[in-house]
Design a protein around this motif. Structure first.
Motif, PDB file in Angstrom:
ATOM      1  N   THR A 106       0.845  -1.206   0.000  1.00 23.60           N
ATOM      2  CA  THR A 106       0.000   0.000   0.000  1.00 23.60           C
ATOM      3  C   THR A 106       0.875   1.249   0.000  1.00 23.60           C
ATOM      4  O   THR A 106       0.646   2.187  -0.774  1.00 23.60           O
ATOM      5  CB  THR A 106      -0.931  -0.004   1.234  1.00 23.60           C
ATOM      6  N   THR A 148       5.784   7.252   2.614  1.00 21.40           N
ATOM      7  CA  THR A 148       4.598   6.388   2.731  1.00 21.40           C
ATOM      8  C   THR A 148       4.924   4.961   3.186  1.00 21.40           C
ATOM      9  O   THR A 148       4.180   4.401   3.998  1.00 21.40           O
ATOM     10  CB  THR A 148       3.834   6.336   1.390  1.00 21.40           C
ATOM     11  N   MET A 170       3.383   3.530   6.687  1.00 14.85           N
ATOM     12  CA  MET A 170       2.409   2.435   6.661  1.00 14.85           C
ATOM     13  C   MET A 170       2.938   1.201   7.393  1.00 14.85           C
ATOM     14  O   MET A 170       2.214   0.566   8.163  1.00 14.85           O
ATOM     15  CB  MET A 170       2.071   2.062   5.199  1.00 14.85           C
ATOM     16  N   LEU A 221      -3.822   4.886   7.147  1.00 13.97           N
ATOM     17  CA  LEU A 221      -3.735   5.502   5.824  1.00 13.97           C
ATOM     18  C   LEU A 221      -4.454   6.861   5.796  1.00 13.97           C
ATOM     19  O   LEU A 221      -3.938   7.839   5.239  1.00 13.97           O
ATOM     20  CB  LEU A 221      -4.341   4.548   4.787  1.00 13.97           C
TER      21      LEU A 221
END
Lengths: 233, 97
Positions: free
Chosen positions: A169, A188, A192, B29
């Motif tokens: 992801t 990211t 994550m 997220l």
């Protein structure tokens, strides 16, 4: 963990032009996911000599509920368990891919939890990688299927699957127009993975706590366990 | 069949009990997106966005009913999938749970 469409934009909101990285990631994730789903369909059909309908429906509903319960982790965010390694032990890897895909489809269509354009990415991250976690259990268990070794293998595979899902992801959204100029994958992926390493521990505890008694009490239910033991190739 | 109904009932009861304990804070997220300052606009907002029924609000009942709808939708869709994928000309049994 569900990627919403606004993270990926077909048209870059800043430049009002087609966002090539977003389109590329969305296309690639669909292109990887679809053949896996076709394979999963064929394998599920060929590997099972009886209908999985009832088991598939009930275990999928269980995972849907599990994903509704967010719990807090360090850093101010929340997570939910994914339930995929649990599904692989009950349904086997291929039916798990189909089950999770349906769960994700319901979440995206009815509840906008995960985007429709980003569906390929979400299915890849959770359904496909989650389904493949079966082979991690198999790798960790080797040829030993005694209770303790199996429990440890399920624990390790569940944890690893969460981290791999988070990594995928993070990798994908790192190229999105939302993040590509705001840290990209250097931001990211670690973000994550850090959050879902914590979630993965809880996932591993919950999965092991459910699989261990199921193996003892209802082994007939466990298509995945049967596959692990070589009953189905 | 009776066993399956009991298991589904247990899933709904577990959902009803665990729902008040669920955190409403953003997930990993969503927080990453919020921290980046990006404003996300979805092309499709679903029929029950955020797992709540707009006409009831976003309290427990609203989320429970939306979740219950989701449970039924998943049960029906996966059961139909299971039937569609059932091997032809092989023994059919529903005594799996």
């Amino acid at each position: 963990m569900h990627i919403n469409d606004g993270i990926f934009n077909l048209i870059n909101p800043a430049t009002h032009t087609v966002s090539i990285p977003d389109v590329a990631v969305l296309t690639l994730t669909w292109a990887i996911t679809l053949p896996f789903l076709v394979l999963a369909w064929k394998k599920t059909q060929s590997l099972n000599n009886h209908s999985l309908a009832a088991t598939l429906a009930i275990s999928s509903a269980m995972v849907f509920v599990a994903q509704l319960i967010n719990f807090p982790v360090a850093g101010g965010s929340t997570v939910h368990v994914l339930g995929t390694t649990l599904l692989t032990m009950i349904l086997g890897p291929f039916a798990t891919m189909l089950s999770m895909t349906i769960v994700l489809l319901m979440q995206a269509f009815f509840f906008a939890d995960g985007g429709l354009f980003a569906f390929g990415a979400n299915a890849l991250n959770m359904a496909i990688i989650g389904g493949l976690s079966f082979f991690l259990v198999k790798f960790f268990a080797g040829k030993s299927f005694d209770g303790k070794r199996l429990a440890l293998s399920v624990f390790a595979a569940s944890w690893a699957a969460s981290i791999l899902t988070a990594f995928a992801t993070g990798f994908e959204i790192g190229f999105s127009s939302t993040f590509i100029n705001a840290g990209g994958i250097a931001l990211t992926i670690p973000s994550m993975v850090a959050v879902y390493a914590m979630e993965g521990f809880v996932e591993a505890v919950v999965t092991t706590a459910l699989v261990t008694p199921l193996v003892r009490l209802q082994p007939r239910l466990m298509v995945g366990l049967d596959m692990l033991r070589g009953g189905k190739k | 069949m009776r066993k399956q109904i009991i298991v589904v009932a247990l899933i709904v009861v577990a959902f009803a009990v665990l729902l008040p304990l669920a955190s409403k804070n953003p997930d990993g997220l969503q927080k990453l997106v919020a921290d980046s300052g990006a404003k996300i606009e979805q092309a499709w907002n679903g029929l029950m966005s955020g797992y709540s029924i707009a006409s009831i609000g976003d309290g427990y009942v609203s989320t429970f009913l939306a979740g219950l709808f989701g449970i039924v939708a998943v049960l029906v869709a996966t059961f139909l999938l299971g039937k569609a994928i059932a091997p032809k000309n092989k023994v059919e049994t529903s005594k799996q749970v």
